[in-house]
Enzyme design. Structure first.
Site, PDB file in Angstrom:
ATOM      1  CG  ASP A 149      48.470   0.476  21.844  1.00  0.00           C
ATOM      2  OD1 ASP A 149      47.311  -0.354  21.953  1.00  0.00           O
ATOM      3  OD2 ASP A 149      49.027   0.674  20.699  1.00  0.00           O
ATOM      4  CE  LYS A 169      48.718  -1.563  17.967  1.00  0.00           C
ATOM      5  NZ  LYS A 169      47.770  -0.257  17.308  1.00  0.00           N
TER       6      LYS A 169
END
Length: 333
Positions: free
Chosen positions: A171, A33
């Site tokens: 995350d 990401k």
């Protein structure tokens, strides 16, 4: 808040008995990401920081093959790194292959809920920079959650997998979700954002990593030294969400922001010259991804991303053209 296309939800796993009994190995892919917009509040009493982040899953993937080891205890988990990993040997040498690895912890969490759990072997193919601000370890953990759920037929929902992932790190739930999302709290309070049109980027990894806690600590020190007082962020700017919704790179460019960037550049001053190279070579905008040191350069379209990557390579940098949003952790085979 925006809602995303259902394609970004983890795939449904076949539940028929024959498929369950035949399944002995599961291959899962999960994305890295970037943080398109990242605001960081002051340190809380527990040492963490409230954030407001716009996450984007991009097409730089980790792959994990989980293989059942019948006859072994569920706690008997082994790990190896695949030869197909594209990261350097020096970087790979720093990855723990024991119980401290997030992927192992993920397998153990699912095993606690799985009556059919056995020992497993985890083979990880690394493509996301290590300690690079792109959530590579979190992607590994997300992949293992999905794989073990399928392997052991626990039939956990996406929400249940996400709750397990949140125990491993902020995350991990996003690596499960994929797509685009707003993250609040410590980044784990996720709301999907609509982003139907891919945006194109060039990533430039570093030959070293940065510790996320150290980067946050340095940010606090820089703010204190400058007498900067910040409020706790409440939401990502609506302009960011609007640009993601339309896939308008030019509209998004002025809103690329990362509060951690100053700290990352202070700890690794050489990154500033690479950012300048990307600016000079025509990127629409540039920033440090998360806690760094991976750098992200926004391109106008796919062709521009390829041209920019080639130009950065000619300038002596490793560079990867990627796009996002992409799917979260999903089964390949």
């Amino acid at each position: 808040m925006e809602t995303t296309d259902a394609a970004f939800e983890p795939p449904i796993v076949p539940a028929d008995t024959a498929a369950r009994n035949a399944r002995r190995q599961v291959r899962v892919r999960a994305p890295g990401k970037i943080n398109v917009h990242f605001q960081v509040g002051p340190p809380r009493a527990d040492g963490y920081h409230r954030v407001a982040s716009s996450y984007l899953a991009v097409s730089r993937y980790e792959e994990v093959v989980v293989t059942a080891r019948p006859g072994t205890a569920a706690q008997d988990i082994t790990v190896s790194l695949a030869e197909a990993s594209s990261l350097g040997a020096g970087a790979l040498a720093g990855i723990p292959l024991d119980g401290s690895n997030l992927a192992v912890k993920a397998a153990l969490l699912v095993a606690q809920l799985a009556p059919e759990a056995t020992g497993v072997h985890l083979e990880i193919t690394k493509h996301v920079p290590i300690a690079g601000g792109m959530g590579g370890g979190s992607a590994d953990a997300a992949a293992v959650l999905v794989a073990c759920d399928a392997l052991w037929n626990t039939a956990l929902s996406r929400e249940e997998l996400s709750r397990l992932g949140a125990q491993l790190g902020a995350d991990v739930p996003f690596a499960l979700m994929g797509g685009a999302a707003v993250g609040l709290g410590v980044g784990d309070e996720l709301t999907a954002a609509l982003a139907p049109t891919p945006l194109h980027w060039v990533l430039v990894p570093a030959d070293f990593g940065l510790s996320t806690p150290v980067v946050y600590q340095r940010l606090d020190e820089l703010r204190e030294a400058a007498g900067t007082v910040v409020a706790e962020p409440e939401q990502v700017a609506t302009e960011v969400l609007a640009a993601l919704r339309t896939g308008d790179a030019a509209a998004l460019a002025p809103w690329l922001h990362n509060d951690l960037q100053a700290a990352a550049l202070d700890l690794a001053p050489g990154l500033a010259a690479v950012l300048d190279d990307g600016r000079r070579l025509g990127s629409l905008a540039q920033l440090v991804s998360g806690s760094g040191p991976t750098l992200a350069f926004l391109a106008a379209d796919a062709g521009h991303a390829q041209e920019l990557a080639a130009a950065l390579q000619d300038s002596g940098h490793r560079a990867w053209a990627v796009e996002g949003p992409v799917h979260g952790a999903h089964i390949l085979a």
